[in-house]
Design a protein around this motif. Structure first.
Motif, PDB file in Angstrom:
ATOM      1  N   ASP A  66       3.215   4.069  18.815  1.00  0.00           N
ATOM      2  CA  ASP A  66       3.606   2.759  19.327  1.00  0.00           C
ATOM      3  C   ASP A  66       3.941   1.853  18.147  1.00  0.00           C
ATOM      4  O   ASP A  66       3.053   1.473  17.377  1.00  0.00           O
ATOM      5  CB  ASP A  66       2.460   2.166  20.160  1.00  0.00           C
ATOM      6  N   TRP A  67       5.213   1.523  17.987  1.00  0.00           N
ATOM      7  CA  TRP A  67       5.611   0.701  16.847  1.00  0.00           C
ATOM      8  C   TRP A  67       4.995  -0.697  16.887  1.00  0.00           C
ATOM      9  O   TRP A  67       4.870  -1.373  15.864  1.00  0.00           O
ATOM     10  CB  TRP A  67       7.136   0.593  16.764  1.00  0.00           C
ATOM     11  N   ARG A  68       4.567  -1.114  18.094  1.00  0.00           N
ATOM     12  CA  ARG A  68       3.934  -2.434  18.208  1.00  0.00           C
ATOM     13  C   ARG A  68       2.464  -2.389  17.849  1.00  0.00           C
ATOM     14  O   ARG A  68       1.844  -3.417  17.598  1.00  0.00           O
ATOM     15  CB  ARG A  68       4.098  -2.956  19.643  1.00  0.00           C
ATOM     16  N   ASN A  69       1.885  -1.191  17.853  1.00  0.00           N
ATOM     17  CA  ASN A  69       0.466  -1.024  17.542  1.00  0.00           C
ATOM     18  C   ASN A  69       0.314   0.258  16.734  1.00  0.00           C
ATOM     19  O   ASN A  69       0.324   1.353  17.281  1.00  0.00           O
ATOM     20  CB  ASN A  69      -0.369  -0.968  18.827  1.00  0.00           C
ATOM     21  N   ASP A  70       0.161   0.096  15.446  1.00  0.00           N
ATOM     22  CA  ASP A  70       0.142   1.243  14.545  1.00  0.00           C
ATOM     23  C   ASP A  70      -1.088   2.120  14.716  1.00  0.00           C
ATOM     24  O   ASP A  70      -1.145   3.223  14.168  1.00  0.00           O
ATOM     25  CB  ASP A  70       0.212   0.743  13.093  1.00  0.00           C
ATOM     26  N   ILE A 115       0.857  -1.186   0.000  1.00  0.00           N
ATOM     27  CA  ILE A 115       0.000   0.000   0.000  1.00  0.00           C
ATOM     28  C   ILE A 115       0.888   1.229   0.000  1.00  0.00           C
ATOM     29  O   ILE A 115       1.861   1.313   0.755  1.00  0.00           O
ATOM     30  CB  ILE A 115      -0.924   0.018   1.237  1.00  0.00           C
ATOM     31  N   ASP A 116       0.551   2.203  -0.808  1.00  0.00           N
ATOM     32  CA  ASP A 116       1.295   3.458  -0.868  1.00  0.00           C
ATOM     33  C   ASP A 116       1.314   4.095   0.522  1.00  0.00           C
ATOM     34  O   ASP A 116       0.257   4.342   1.110  1.00  0.00           O
ATOM     35  CB  ASP A 116       0.616   4.408  -1.851  1.00  0.00           C
ATOM     36  N   PRO A 117       2.529   4.365   1.114  1.00  0.00           N
ATOM     37  CA  PRO A 117       2.596   4.936   2.473  1.00  0.00           C
ATOM     38  C   PRO A 117       1.883   6.280   2.584  1.00  0.00           C
ATOM     39  O   PRO A 117       1.448   6.670   3.661  1.00  0.00           O
ATOM     40  CB  PRO A 117       4.093   5.061   2.741  1.00  0.00           C
ATOM     41  N   TRP A 118       1.772   7.020   1.472  1.00  0.00           N
ATOM     42  CA  TRP A 118       1.053   8.287   1.530  1.00  0.00           C
ATOM     43  C   TRP A 118      -0.412   8.075   1.903  1.00  0.00           C
ATOM     44  O   TRP A 118      -1.022   8.924   2.554  1.00  0.00           O
ATOM     45  CB  TRP A 118       1.134   8.997   0.174  1.00  0.00           C
ATOM     46  N   LEU A 119      -0.952   6.946   1.479  1.00  0.00           N
ATOM     47  CA  LEU A 119      -2.354   6.669   1.786  1.00  0.00           C
ATOM     48  C   LEU A 119      -2.563   6.348   3.266  1.00  0.00           C
ATOM     49  O   LEU A 119      -3.676   6.457   3.774  1.00  0.00           O
ATOM     50  CB  LEU A 119      -2.854   5.493   0.941  1.00  0.00           C
ATOM     51  N   ARG A 120      -1.478   5.976   3.969  1.00  0.00           N
ATOM     52  CA  ARG A 120      -1.572   5.556   5.371  1.00  0.00           C
ATOM     53  C   ARG A 120      -1.077   6.618   6.350  1.00  0.00           C
ATOM     54  O   ARG A 120      -1.061   6.395   7.556  1.00  0.00           O
ATOM     55  CB  ARG A 120      -0.761   4.280   5.580  1.00  0.00           C
ATOM     56  N   GLU A 121      -0.677   7.801   5.864  1.00  0.00           N
ATOM     57  CA  GLU A 121      -0.075   8.828   6.706  1.00  0.00           C
ATOM     58  C   GLU A 121      -1.062   9.315   7.779  1.00  0.00           C
ATOM     59  O   GLU A 121      -2.175   9.748   7.491  1.00  0.00           O
ATOM     60  CB  GLU A 121       0.375  10.009   5.849  1.00  0.00           C
ATOM     61  N   ARG A 122      -0.595   9.276   9.084  1.00  0.00           N
ATOM     62  CA  ARG A 122      -1.464   9.665  10.208  1.00  0.00           C
ATOM     63  C   ARG A 122      -0.692  10.361  11.322  1.00  0.00           C
ATOM     64  O   ARG A 122      -1.132  10.391  12.473  1.00  0.00           O
ATOM     65  CB  ARG A 122      -2.154   8.421  10.808  1.00  0.00           C
ATOM     66  N   THR A 123       0.470  10.954  11.012  1.00  0.00           N
ATOM     67  CA  THR A 123       1.328  11.511  12.066  1.00  0.00           C
ATOM     68  C   THR A 123       1.341  13.034  12.031  1.00  0.00           C
ATOM     69  O   THR A 123       1.820  13.629  11.065  1.00  0.00           O
ATOM     70  CB  THR A 123       2.771  11.002  11.913  1.00  0.00           C
ATOM     71  N   PRO A 124       0.842  13.713  13.087  1.00  0.00           N
ATOM     72  CA  PRO A 124       0.957  15.179  13.152  1.00  0.00           C
ATOM     73  C   PRO A 124       2.422  15.567  13.342  1.00  0.00           C
ATOM     74  O   PRO A 124       3.211  14.838  13.940  1.00  0.00           O
ATOM     75  CB  PRO A 124       0.134  15.553  14.391  1.00  0.00           C
ATOM     76  N   THR A 167      -7.293  10.245  10.793  1.00  0.00           N
ATOM     77  CA  THR A 167      -7.714   9.295   9.762  1.00  0.00           C
ATOM     78  C   THR A 167      -6.924   9.543   8.492  1.00  0.00           C
ATOM     79  O   THR A 167      -6.843  10.676   8.001  1.00  0.00           O
ATOM     80  CB  THR A 167      -9.216   9.431   9.467  1.00  0.00           C
ATOM     81  N   SER A 168      -6.335   8.482   7.961  1.00  0.00           N
ATOM     82  CA  SER A 168      -5.529   8.589   6.748  1.00  0.00           C
ATOM     83  C   SER A 168      -6.413   8.621   5.507  1.00  0.00           C
ATOM     84  O   SER A 168      -7.634   8.421   5.574  1.00  0.00           O
ATOM     85  CB  SER A 168      -4.560   7.410   6.667  1.00  0.00           C
ATOM     86  N   LYS A 169      -5.793   8.826   4.348  1.00  0.00           N
ATOM     87  CA  LYS A 169      -6.517   8.911   3.078  1.00  0.00           C
ATOM     88  C   LYS A 169      -7.277   7.631   2.768  1.00  0.00           C
ATOM     89  O   LYS A 169      -8.384   7.665   2.218  1.00  0.00           O
ATOM     90  CB  LYS A 169      -5.516   9.211   1.946  1.00  0.00           C
ATOM     91  N   ASN A 170      -6.687   6.481   3.144  1.00  0.00           N
ATOM     92  CA  ASN A 170      -7.348   5.211   2.842  1.00  0.00           C
ATOM     93  C   ASN A 170      -8.274   4.738   3.963  1.00  0.00           C
ATOM     94  O   ASN A 170      -8.765   3.617   3.933  1.00  0.00           O
ATOM     95  CB  ASN A 170      -6.316   4.131   2.521  1.00  0.00           C
ATOM     96  N   GLY A 171      -8.482   5.598   4.985  1.00  0.00           N
ATOM     97  CA  GLY A 171      -9.454   5.262   6.024  1.00  0.00           C
ATOM     98  C   GLY A 171      -8.883   4.634   7.283  1.00  0.00           C
ATOM     99  O   GLY A 171      -9.619   4.418   8.254  1.00  0.00           O
ATOM    100  N   GLU A 172      -7.572   4.355   7.318  1.00  0.00           N
ATOM    101  CA  GLU A 172      -6.970   3.824   8.535  1.00  0.00           C
ATOM    102  C   GLU A 172      -6.923   4.929   9.600  1.00  0.00           C
ATOM    103  O   GLU A 172      -6.769   6.106   9.276  1.00  0.00           O
ATOM    104  CB  GLU A 172      -5.566   3.297   8.262  1.00  0.00           C
ATOM    105  N   THR A 173      -7.054   4.522  10.863  1.00  0.00           N
ATOM    106  CA  THR A 173      -7.092   5.510  11.946  1.00  0.00           C
ATOM    107  C   THR A 173      -5.971   5.259  12.960  1.00  0.00           C
ATOM    108  O   THR A 173      -5.438   4.155  13.068  1.00  0.00           O
ATOM    109  CB  THR A 173      -8.432   5.482  12.683  1.00  0.00           C
ATOM    110  N   ARG A 174      -5.631   6.340  13.675  1.00  0.00           N
ATOM    111  CA  ARG A 174      -4.714   6.233  14.809  1.00  0.00           C
ATOM    112  C   ARG A 174      -5.246   7.159  15.896  1.00  0.00           C
ATOM    113  O   ARG A 174      -5.535   8.334  15.639  1.00  0.00           O
ATOM    114  CB  ARG A 174      -3.297   6.631  14.430  1.00  0.00           C
TER     115      ARG A 174
END
Length: 360
Positions: free
Chosen positions: A58-62, A32-41, A119-126
């Motif tokens: 948390d590297w153990r829990n994205d 998956i393109d990392p840009w689609l998963r970006e969630r870091t302020p 929330t990232s572009k592809n809908g993943e959340t942190r």
């Protein structure tokens, strides 16, 4: 004929291998393109925040992250702390994530923490958990006065007092406790009226760029309800002896090692009254350079039991007229150093600090 059979065998093996490769299932995740998963302020800022936020994940829990900030909590409604900024690396990009909070919103830190979701572009959340520590200044707290006996007269006859001073002209420097000549302070002019007071210092704000801190200070009148009026033999020395104004005033630390005192009405901290130095417990030496240059010694050692507020009047010029040998030659006319001996009682300002600030 052997050559024909060999070629047929090799062809059969190749077909079998090709078929086997096409049918084998691969045990790998889809890229998956990392840009689609970006969630870091890259920046979080709250009102009354000092310094940058510490943002981590948390590297153990994205799906989990944390934000830690330092806040000045004085006067801050912890149930509705305003969000000043929440920034991402490329805010104009189509891949920029979105957050559940933004500038102008508030978060509830009354229980010590709060959460927001990115929330990232592809809908993943942190989900980020925001926590805070209280930013303080070491000066903040309450102080009482420490009384000591006579310095010129050590017989025990001198009333205890918390103010000591150094004064006099070159060659005749005197170090004394303010009541060493107690019989001269007559009527309503008694320096000891200050000794039952409480000093309350409170941090109000700080400059995030320079580290300068600003606050208010309350000098309560104590149980006797009085402030000292420093009039010595008709000479008004209140300006020199009063290190902290009666009632309310302001203080600042501008990074030069001193505590600068301001009138309370000077809310912009523009016109300083004077500068003070906070001395720690122990012996502190003061002297006249002029006398030492001539081979003499006018060194005076001030013993501080706990802490002392110290105001220096420098090395002069001082009145060196030797025809007046009265006590005022060091008490009033040639004041070099004034010390209020104090002791820190608590690390927080008085609970009713605001009541004193609101008093006329």
């Amino acid at each position: 004929m052997k050559k024909i059979f060999r070629n047929l065998f090799l062809a059969a093996v190749a077909v079998t291998a090709f078929a086997s490769c096409g049918q084998k299932e691969r045990n790998t995740e889809e890229l998956i393109d990392p840009w689609l998963r970006e969630r870091t302020p890259v920046n979080v800022r709250l009102e009354s925040q000092i310094g940058p936020a510490i943002i981590s994940q948390d590297w153990r829990n994205d799906e989990v992250g944390s934000v830690s900030v330092s806040l000045i909590t004085t006067g801050l409604d912890m149930s509705a702390v305003k969000v000043v900024a929440l920034d991402f690396k490329y805010p104009e990009s189509e891949f920029c994530p979105t957050a559940s909070i933004g500038p102008g919103d508030t978060i509830d830190l009354s229980d010590g923490s709060a959460e927001f979701t990115v929330t990232s572009k592809n809908g993943e959340t942190r989900t980020y958990t925001v926590t805070y520590s209280v930013f303080t200044d070491t000066l903040e707290g309450t102080y009482s006065f420490t009384k000591v006996g006579g310095l010129l007269d050590t017989s025990g006859a001198v009333p205890l007092a918390s103010l000591v001073m150094i004064g006099g002209f070159e060659g005749w420097i005197t170090y004394c406790q303010v009541m060493d000549k107690y019989w001269i302070w007559t009527g309503d002019y008694n320096p000891r009226d200050e000794d039952d007071n409480t000093l309350s210092f409170r941090l109000e704000k700080a400059d995030d760029q320079t580290g300068e801190t600003f606050g208010t200070v309350v000098n309560t009148p104590g149980p006797d309800g009085k402030y000292a009026n420093y009039i010595f033999k008709g000479i008004d020395i209140n300006e020199e002896y009063r290190l902290i104004p009666a009632g309310k005033s302001r203080w600042a630390k501008h990074g030069d090692g001193f505590i600068t005192i301001y009138a309370y009405d000077d809310a912009e901290y523009k016109t300083p009254l004077h500068k003070l130095e906070l001395l720690g417990a122990g012996e502190h030496k003061f002297w006249s350079e002029a006398v030492q240059a001539e081979g003499g010694s006018a060194e005076k050692t001030v013993n501080v039991p706990s802490l002392a507020l110290h105001r220096s009047f420098g090395e002069g010029p001082f009145n060196n007229e030797t025809s007046n040998w009265g006590d005022e030659r060091w008490y009033a006319n040639n004041i070099r150093n004034v010390f209020w001996l104090i002791k820190k009682e608590t690390d927080e300002a008085l609970s009713n600090h605001d009541e004193y600030l609101s008093a006329e």
